[in-house]
Write a protein that holds these residues in place. Sequence first.
Motif, mmCIF file in Angstrom:
data_model
loop_
_atom_site.group_PDB
_atom_site.id
_atom_site.type_symbol
_atom_site.label_atom_id
_atom_site.label_comp_id
_atom_site.label_asym_id
_atom_site.label_seq_id
_atom_site.Cartn_x
_atom_site.Cartn_y
_atom_site.Cartn_z
ATOM 1 N N SER A 65 0.894 -1.396 0.087
ATOM 2 C CA SER A 65 0.065 0.096 0.111
ATOM 3 C C SER A 65 0.968 1.426 -0.049
ATOM 4 O O SER A 65 1.942 1.250 0.732
ATOM 5 C CB SER A 65 -0.897 0.058 1.295
ATOM 6 O OG SER A 65 -1.669 1.192 1.474
ATOM 7 N N ASP A 67 0.808 5.262 0.781
ATOM 8 C CA ASP A 67 -0.520 6.146 1.372
ATOM 9 C C ASP A 67 0.272 7.504 1.381
ATOM 10 O O ASP A 67 1.530 7.724 1.802
ATOM 11 C CB ASP A 67 -0.442 5.809 3.032
ATOM 12 C CG ASP A 67 -0.910 4.183 2.921
ATOM 13 O OD1 ASP A 67 -1.592 3.910 2.071
ATOM 14 O OD2 ASP A 67 -0.103 3.527 3.952
ATOM 15 N N GLU A 77 -4.836 5.963 1.351
ATOM 16 C CA GLU A 77 -4.317 5.178 0.269
ATOM 17 C C GLU A 77 -4.503 5.659 -1.221
ATOM 18 O O GLU A 77 -5.546 6.136 -1.514
ATOM 19 C CB GLU A 77 -5.029 3.830 0.520
ATOM 20 C CG GLU A 77 -4.159 2.709 -0.766
ATOM 21 C CD GLU A 77 -4.440 1.416 -0.470
ATOM 22 O OE1 GLU A 77 -3.590 0.543 0.410
ATOM 23 O OE2 GLU A 77 -5.448 1.030 -0.698
ATOM 24 N N VAL A 80 -1.993 0.574 -4.915
ATOM 25 C CA VAL A 80 -1.577 -0.886 -4.375
ATOM 26 C C VAL A 80 -0.783 -1.480 -5.481
ATOM 27 O O VAL A 80 -0.910 -1.161 -6.343
ATOM 28 C CB VAL A 80 -2.848 -1.592 -3.784
ATOM 29 C CG1 VAL A 80 -3.670 -1.111 -2.838
ATOM 30 C CG2 VAL A 80 -3.670 -1.832 -5.204
ATOM 31 N N GLN A 105 0.319 -4.294 3.345
ATOM 32 C CA GLN A 105 -0.976 -4.330 3.654
ATOM 33 C C GLN A 105 -1.813 -5.699 3.672
ATOM 34 O O GLN A 105 -2.928 -5.930 3.943
ATOM 35 C CB GLN A 105 -1.929 -3.171 3.091
ATOM 36 C CG GLN A 105 -1.672 -2.025 3.701
ATOM 37 C CD GLN A 105 -2.054 -1.729 5.089
ATOM 38 O OE1 GLN A 105 -2.662 -2.536 5.901
ATOM 39 N NE2 GLN A 105 -1.988 -0.308 5.622
ATOM 40 N N SER A 166 -7.853 -4.951 -4.395
ATOM 41 C CA SER A 166 -6.872 -5.518 -3.596
ATOM 42 C C SER A 166 -7.133 -7.185 -3.836
ATOM 43 O O SER A 166 -6.012 -7.959 -3.657
ATOM 44 C CB SER A 166 -7.280 -5.433 -1.990
ATOM 45 O OG SER A 166 -7.372 -4.256 -1.788
ATOM 46 N N MET A 185 -7.761 3.414 3.230
ATOM 47 C CA MET A 185 -7.904 3.145 1.956
ATOM 48 C C MET A 185 -9.117 4.387 1.322
ATOM 49 O O MET A 185 -8.729 4.819 0.060
ATOM 50 C CB MET A 185 -8.651 1.884 1.598
ATOM 51 C CG MET A 185 -7.756 0.706 1.807
ATOM 52 S SD MET A 185 -8.877 -0.652 1.389
ATOM 53 C CE MET A 185 -8.399 -1.293 -0.260
#
Length: 252
Positions: A65, A67, A77, A80, A105, A166, A185
């Motif tokens: 992740s 961020d 976030e 990914v 994550q 994800s 997120m």
Amino acid sequence: MNKRSGVGVGLSVRPRNLILRQLPDEEFAALVKFLTRVDLPLGMQLSEPNVPIEYVYFLNSGLISTDALTEKGESVEVGVIGREGFAGLPALLDQPQMSHSVMIQGVGEGLRIRSSIVRDEFIKGGAFQRMVHAFAYLQLVQISQSVLCNRMHEVDARLARWLLTSADRMESESLNLTQEFLAQMLGVQRSTVTVAAGDLQRRGMIGYSRGKINILDRAALTKLACECYRIVSLSYERVLQTDFKHPPSYVV
């Protein structure tokens, strides 16, 4: 960090990481002797804001992740990464540090290598450089779409998008995602996540208990997700030339 001591990386069996797996033998040989297998536990920090990036991490499994942070420590976030890529891209672009936080994550495993070694190979050109450029483009698409998504779309549609994203990166319909992470997120309070996740569960799209989420109805969840999921997914499919859930290769 749990280093898998005594376990080397050989030329004969390629890692699951998409970039390393597709490299020509000569380019892979230049990197393989410096790669170290590592376990990547939940919450492991791969790089911190404004701190030099010492290592690049190529994922074989798991979820990274990226961020964005405020001065107060709040975070949201913006992207990914799964086994299609790696953490530490700025170091290859002659930017030794970044302003974002990068952490694990989704539990997984991968390969660690000093960023200076990877940069030396990157600037030589060849297939590795082209694949890094493709990966950087996909990251740009994902991050820029996230800006629009956080500003324009409702929480339930954004939650559906991130759950699907994800799941695609981890190649699993079963996810270990805490309410705290889901709030991160989406850039919302935990109480907002509780309501949104509870609604998806009541509608039979997900099963949610103690930080474990199972996607039960992908078709319905995809229909609920905002257009950002489709836009980003199409970019990944075009660049990777496949449904991302089973990616064979980058376009190079």
